[in-house]
Write a protein that holds these residues in place. Structure first.
Motif, PDB file in Angstrom:
ATOM      1  N   GLN A 116      38.288  40.770  45.245  1.00 42.18           N
ATOM      2  CA  GLN A 116      37.115  41.416  44.683  1.00 42.18           C
ATOM      3  C   GLN A 116      36.971  42.891  45.069  1.00 42.18           C
ATOM      4  O   GLN A 116      36.659  43.721  44.206  1.00 42.18           O
ATOM      5  CB  GLN A 116      35.847  40.637  45.060  1.00 42.18           C
ATOM      6  N   PRO A 117      37.189  43.285  46.338  1.00 42.95           N
ATOM      7  CA  PRO A 117      37.077  44.717  46.653  1.00 42.95           C
ATOM      8  C   PRO A 117      38.061  45.576  45.864  1.00 42.95           C
ATOM      9  O   PRO A 117      37.720  46.680  45.428  1.00 42.95           O
ATOM     10  CB  PRO A 117      37.377  44.762  48.165  1.00 42.95           C
ATOM     11  N   LEU A 118      39.272  45.065  45.665  1.00 41.59           N
ATOM     12  CA  LEU A 118      40.260  45.811  44.895  1.00 41.59           C
ATOM     13  C   LEU A 118      39.812  45.976  43.450  1.00 41.59           C
ATOM     14  O   LEU A 118      39.887  47.069  42.877  1.00 41.59           O
ATOM     15  CB  LEU A 118      41.609  45.083  44.939  1.00 41.59           C
ATOM     16  N   SER A 125      36.709  33.517  34.035  1.00 41.25           N
ATOM     17  CA  SER A 125      37.370  33.185  35.301  1.00 41.25           C
ATOM     18  C   SER A 125      36.824  34.002  36.464  1.00 41.25           C
ATOM     19  O   SER A 125      37.262  33.811  37.603  1.00 41.25           O
ATOM     20  CB  SER A 125      38.878  33.441  35.181  1.00 41.25           C
ATOM     21  N   LEU A 126      35.888  34.907  36.186  1.00 45.71           N
ATOM     22  CA  LEU A 126      35.400  35.808  37.232  1.00 45.71           C
ATOM     23  C   LEU A 126      34.800  35.091  38.441  1.00 45.71           C
ATOM     24  O   LEU A 126      35.029  35.514  39.579  1.00 45.71           O
ATOM     25  CB  LEU A 126      34.374  36.782  36.656  1.00 45.71           C
ATOM     26  N   PRO A 127      34.006  34.020  38.244  1.00 40.11           N
ATOM     27  CA  PRO A 127      33.439  33.369  39.441  1.00 40.11           C
ATOM     28  C   PRO A 127      34.498  32.956  40.454  1.00 40.11           C
ATOM     29  O   PRO A 127      34.306  33.129  41.664  1.00 40.11           O
ATOM     30  CB  PRO A 127      32.712  32.151  38.855  1.00 40.11           C
ATOM     31  N   ALA A 128      35.629  32.424  39.971  1.00 40.55           N
ATOM     32  CA  ALA A 128      36.702  32.020  40.892  1.00 40.55           C
ATOM     33  C   ALA A 128      37.315  33.236  41.571  1.00 40.55           C
ATOM     34  O   ALA A 128      37.634  33.209  42.768  1.00 40.55           O
ATOM     35  CB  ALA A 128      37.771  31.243  40.135  1.00 40.55           C
ATOM     36  N   VAL A 129      37.473  34.318  40.817  1.00 42.93           N
ATOM     37  CA  VAL A 129      38.070  35.529  41.378  1.00 42.93           C
ATOM     38  C   VAL A 129      37.136  36.166  42.395  1.00 42.93           C
ATOM     39  O   VAL A 129      37.550  36.620  43.463  1.00 42.93           O
ATOM     40  CB  VAL A 129      38.401  36.532  40.252  1.00 42.93           C
ATOM     41  N   GLN A 130      35.834  36.217  42.063  1.00 45.31           N
ATOM     42  CA  GLN A 130      34.865  36.869  42.939  1.00 45.31           C
ATOM     43  C   GLN A 130      34.693  36.143  44.265  1.00 45.31           C
ATOM     44  O   GLN A 130      34.212  36.728  45.236  1.00 45.31           O
ATOM     45  CB  GLN A 130      33.526  36.992  42.211  1.00 45.31           C
ATOM     46  N   SER A 131      35.085  34.880  44.289  1.00 42.72           N
ATOM     47  CA  SER A 131      34.984  34.138  45.545  1.00 42.72           C
ATOM     48  C   SER A 131      36.138  34.458  46.493  1.00 42.72           C
ATOM     49  O   SER A 131      36.114  34.071  47.660  1.00 42.72           O
ATOM     50  CB  SER A 131      34.957  32.634  45.262  1.00 42.72           C
TER      51      SER A 131
END
Length: 469
Positions: free
Chosen positions: A209-211, A198-204
């Protein structure tokens, strides 16, 4: 505020790590110090008690946020799993005995205690096979024994710590934690792998992402990259430093390199990055390895063609331009075990006990000290054993830090031997590492967190099901 929830849990996990490498896990001193620290951090750790709802809620929310932060690389996943396992071990150890069966049921571990008659028939075998050599008949009579399928007790079987009969393991109550931890590790590992998808969705999401980056870099320890230390170590100092300030894993590699004029890839990576971390520049590293390999009758042109590239690569000057950091104790202990002809790895984890004893004797460790270290190794407390070695070789009763990195060993040794001359300040305080992001990154993180606080509503319903799908 949203960002404070996972930070609190991260502090707890870092405390678990620090105590785990400075004390023997499970001892009374370890238990009391960990409980005191968790109380100080105002975090939930006991089974359902009154007035604990809010703390338990924060614990649950923070765990899933940290899954997002620590699923991003193998090293982060390994660190997170290990600390959560140690925290679960502590929580399980203080769980009242009458609550254990309910806990197993709630965890979908369908293990039932055998009857008193069954237990008495196998009493001698169970006691003889138990992980605790001090187990007695009276102790066994007071606790439950669980009949568990053999496949679920492989860790106990591997260590010859359980009685087997007809495909079942008979596990006393005090040993059932090994089964619980094994199941927890498998489920959390799988959950982190699913979360990583699920990281790609989160990184967008510019708010999240900074947190997550801040969390993943703040509490896994210093990376001991060269930074301002580059060039402060000269090549002619290395032999002397290896006997005074190198941890046993690096001292072993240096000795093997000097004797054989060669190291295999695993050894070159582990030792080369360590030397980089203590201050060797790229030019010094190329000179150091080339001189040594040529002494082993290697043609200079062959070195330039076959080995120089790898050294430049480790300094971030080739390939993907990744500036690699030195290996931590956990990485050395848990990954890439040495084979025949290899010298990398952790001597406390990977050496035969008799060979380790001979090595410690050659390092002038006292017989009593060797006995203490070997007892720790037997109990699989490898980092505590290395810390005990540090205290003995530096004549200190308490080193005052929790050892988690070979470069930390070196800098702390130099701090004692030289009075902190030319030793970077952050190496003196390894237990509370702080990230060093750029000013712009700090601004990005601050604005992202402000955005989160103003617009994000935390809804826990269904969150666990989502991550376990």
């Amino acid at each position: 505020m949203f960002q404070d929830i996972p930070v609190g849990k991260s502090e707890v996990l870092k405390t678990v790590e620090n105590l785990g490498v400075s004390h023997v896990k499970g001892t009374e001193q370890y238990q009391s110090k960990l409980e005191a620290e968790i109380r100080r951090l105002k975090f939930s750790f006991r089974e359902n008690v009154e007035n604990e709802y809010e703390r338990r809620r924060r614990d649950h929310i923070s765990h899933f946020i940290l899954r997002l932060a620590y699923c991003q690389s193998e090293d982060l996943r390994r660190w997170f799993i290990q600390q959560e396992m140690d925290l679960l071990r502590f929580r399980f150890s203080i769980l009242p005995k009458d609550k254990i069966q309910s806990f197993l049921k709630d965890s979908h571990l369908h293990f039932e205690a055998i009857s008193d008659e069954e237990r008495s028939l196998r009493e001698h075998e169970i006691i003889a096979s138990s992980t605790s050599s001090s187990a007695s008949k009276s102790e066994l009579e007071l606790e439950s024994v669980y009949k568990i399928p053999f496949a679920d007790a492989l860790d106990l079987f591997r260590g010859r710590k359980v009685y087997l009969e007809d495909g079942f393991a008979y596990v006393p109550l005090k040993d059932i934690v090994a089964i619980v931890l094994n199941e927890f590790r498998a489920k959390l590992s799988k959950a982190l792998a699913l979360t990583a998808r699920s990281l790609p969705a989160v990184q967008s999401d510019e708010r999240l992402q900074p947190l997550l980056n801040h969390l993943s870099h703040s509490y896994t320890g210093q990376d001991y990259s060269t930074q301002g230390n580059a060039g402060k170590i000269s090549l002619d100092q290395i032999d002397s430093l290896s006997t005074k300030s190198f941890p046993p894993c690096m001292r072993q590699l240096h000795k093997a390199l000097r004797e054989n004029h060669h190291l295999r890839h695993g050894g070159r990576m582990q030792y080369g990055l360590f030397l980089k971390g203590i201050g060797l520049t790229l030019e010094q590293a190329l000179q150091f390895w080339k001189q040594e390999f040529i002494r082993g009758k290697m043609d200079p042109d062959k070195f330039d063609k076959g080995y120089s590239y790898n050294i430049r690569h480790s300094f971030g000057k080739e390939g993907k331009r990744t500036d690699y950091t030195p290996f931590s104790c956990m990485k050395i202990i848990l990954t890439n075990p040495p084979g025949q002809g290899d010298y990398h790895g952790c001597p406390f984890r990977h050496s035969d006990p008799e060979l380790l004893k001979q090595k410690l004797q050659s390092y002038k460790i006292s017989p009593d000290g060797i006995s203490q270290i070997l007892d720790l190794v037997k109990g699989t407390h490898y980092q505590v054993a290395c810390q005990k070695y540090f205290e003995m070789t530096h004549n200190v009763d308490d080193c005052g830090f929790s050892l988690s990195h070979p470069n930390q060993f070196f800098f702390e040794s130099q701090r004692i031997l030289t009075g902190s001359k030319d030793i970077r300040k952050e190496s003196i305080q390894p237990e509370a590492p702080q990230p060093k992001p750029s000013v712009q990154k700090n601004k990005d993180a601050s604005s992202a967190l402000a955005s989160l606080n103003s617009s994000l509503e935390v809804d826990m319903e269904g969150l666990e099901d989502y991550f376990n799908e």
